[in-house]
Scaffold this motif. Structure first.
Motif, mmCIF file in Angstrom:
data_model
loop_
_atom_site.group_PDB
_atom_site.id
_atom_site.type_symbol
_atom_site.label_atom_id
_atom_site.label_comp_id
_atom_site.label_asym_id
_atom_site.label_seq_id
_atom_site.Cartn_x
_atom_site.Cartn_y
_atom_site.Cartn_z
ATOM 1 N N MET A 127 0.777 -1.289 -0.051
ATOM 2 C CA MET A 127 0.086 -0.146 0.002
ATOM 3 C C MET A 127 0.980 1.205 -0.191
ATOM 4 O O MET A 127 0.559 2.123 -0.574
ATOM 5 N N ARG A 128 1.834 1.216 0.817
ATOM 6 C CA ARG A 128 2.692 2.395 0.940
ATOM 7 C C ARG A 128 3.462 2.725 -0.622
ATOM 8 O O ARG A 128 3.538 3.845 -0.938
ATOM 9 N N ALA A 129 3.946 1.630 -1.126
ATOM 10 C CA ALA A 129 4.550 1.546 -2.505
ATOM 11 C C ALA A 129 3.644 2.136 -3.552
ATOM 12 O O ALA A 129 3.800 2.762 -4.683
ATOM 13 N N ALA A 130 2.385 2.078 -3.301
ATOM 14 C CA ALA A 130 1.269 2.247 -4.437
ATOM 15 C C ALA A 130 0.443 3.693 -3.945
ATOM 16 O O ALA A 130 -0.722 3.754 -4.406
ATOM 17 N N ARG A 131 1.166 4.417 -3.001
ATOM 18 C CA ARG A 131 0.326 5.429 -2.649
ATOM 19 C C ARG A 131 -0.473 6.442 -3.459
ATOM 20 O O ARG A 131 -1.434 7.074 -3.174
ATOM 21 N N ASP A 132 0.294 6.427 -4.644
ATOM 22 C CA ASP A 132 -0.415 7.578 -5.814
ATOM 23 C C ASP A 132 -1.120 6.817 -6.782
ATOM 24 O O ASP A 132 -1.728 7.291 -7.750
#
Length: 233
Positions: A127-132
């Motif tokens: 989720m952090r890696a896909a924040r955008d």
């Protein structure tokens, strides 16, 4: 319709009484119709309705069987119904989630296995890696909450919340958060839920989940309010 309703009621009664338990094969249509004192057409339509509701499983060339009657089957249609709800009713769905999801998360805190926590930690990293990326966030957000709720071991609760947590709601919330540059706040709320679960702190897990659902509800209200504003351009 009256005959169909009567046939539905009688078949349900046979199931509820245990005369037709899960996995049982129904008598052939003529025999069942005679047994219930109804027309074959009424029984046929009732079977169709109960098949759609996942109560019966019609196997062509074999017969008609009572399904497992598992909550995941019987509540499957809830998600479809939620997807069709209008904006004002979606907010009612969020209100129901606010009542159920925090309690379920608190329960998961004392029932979650270590391997579930490991899987949850990996999802949080994703989720952090896909924040955008709204589409990826929706996928990981779904997996995160599904993992938490499934850890309760309560299939009915899991099926209910799965149905209430529709993709439509998630998409609107995440796109609104990204557009409002606030996705980092919700990611932090997921991390707080994860930490509470790792600590096996039931009250803290319940509280962090309540905060998270409340944030999602606020953003959904914001998105819906903007979408209903007249376009003056």
């Amino acid at each position: 319709m009256a005959l169909t309703d009567e046939a539905i009621a009688k078949i349900r009664s046979l199931i509820q009484s245990g005369e037709l338990p899960p996995g049982a094969r129904l008598p052939p249509e003529p025999q069942l119709a005679a047994q219930m004192g109804l027309s074959r057409s009424g029984v046929r339509e009732a079977v169709k309705v109960l098949e759609s509701a996942r109560v019966l499983d019609v196997r062509r060339g074999d017969g008609t069987y009572v399904t497992s009657l598992a909550p995941r089957l019987l509540l499957e249609g809830l998600g479809v119904a939620v997807e069709l709800l209008r904006d004002d009713t979606l907010l009612e769905v969020m209100e129901v989630r606010r009542l159920l999801e925090p309690m379920a998360t608190g329960l998961a805190a004392v029932r979650m296995r270590e391997e579930d926590l490991d899987a949850l930690g990996k999802i949080l990293e994703d989720m952090r890696a896909a924040r955008d990326d709204a589409e990826l966030l929706i996928r990981y957000d779904t997996a995160f909450h599904r993992t938490v709720i499934a850890a309760t071991g309560n299939e009915t609760l899991t099926s209910l919340l799965e149905g209430l947590s529709s993709r439509t709601i998630r998409a609107r919330v995440w796109r609104g958060l990204i557009e409002g540059n606030a996705s980092h706040l919700t990611l932090a709320e997921h991390e707080a839920i994860y930490n509470a679960l790792c600590a096996r702190d039931q009250l803290l897990a319940q509280s962090t989940a309540l905060l998270h659902v409340n944030t999602s509800e606020v953003w959904l209200r914001t998105v819906l309010a903007h979408s209903s504003e007249p376009d003056n351009g």
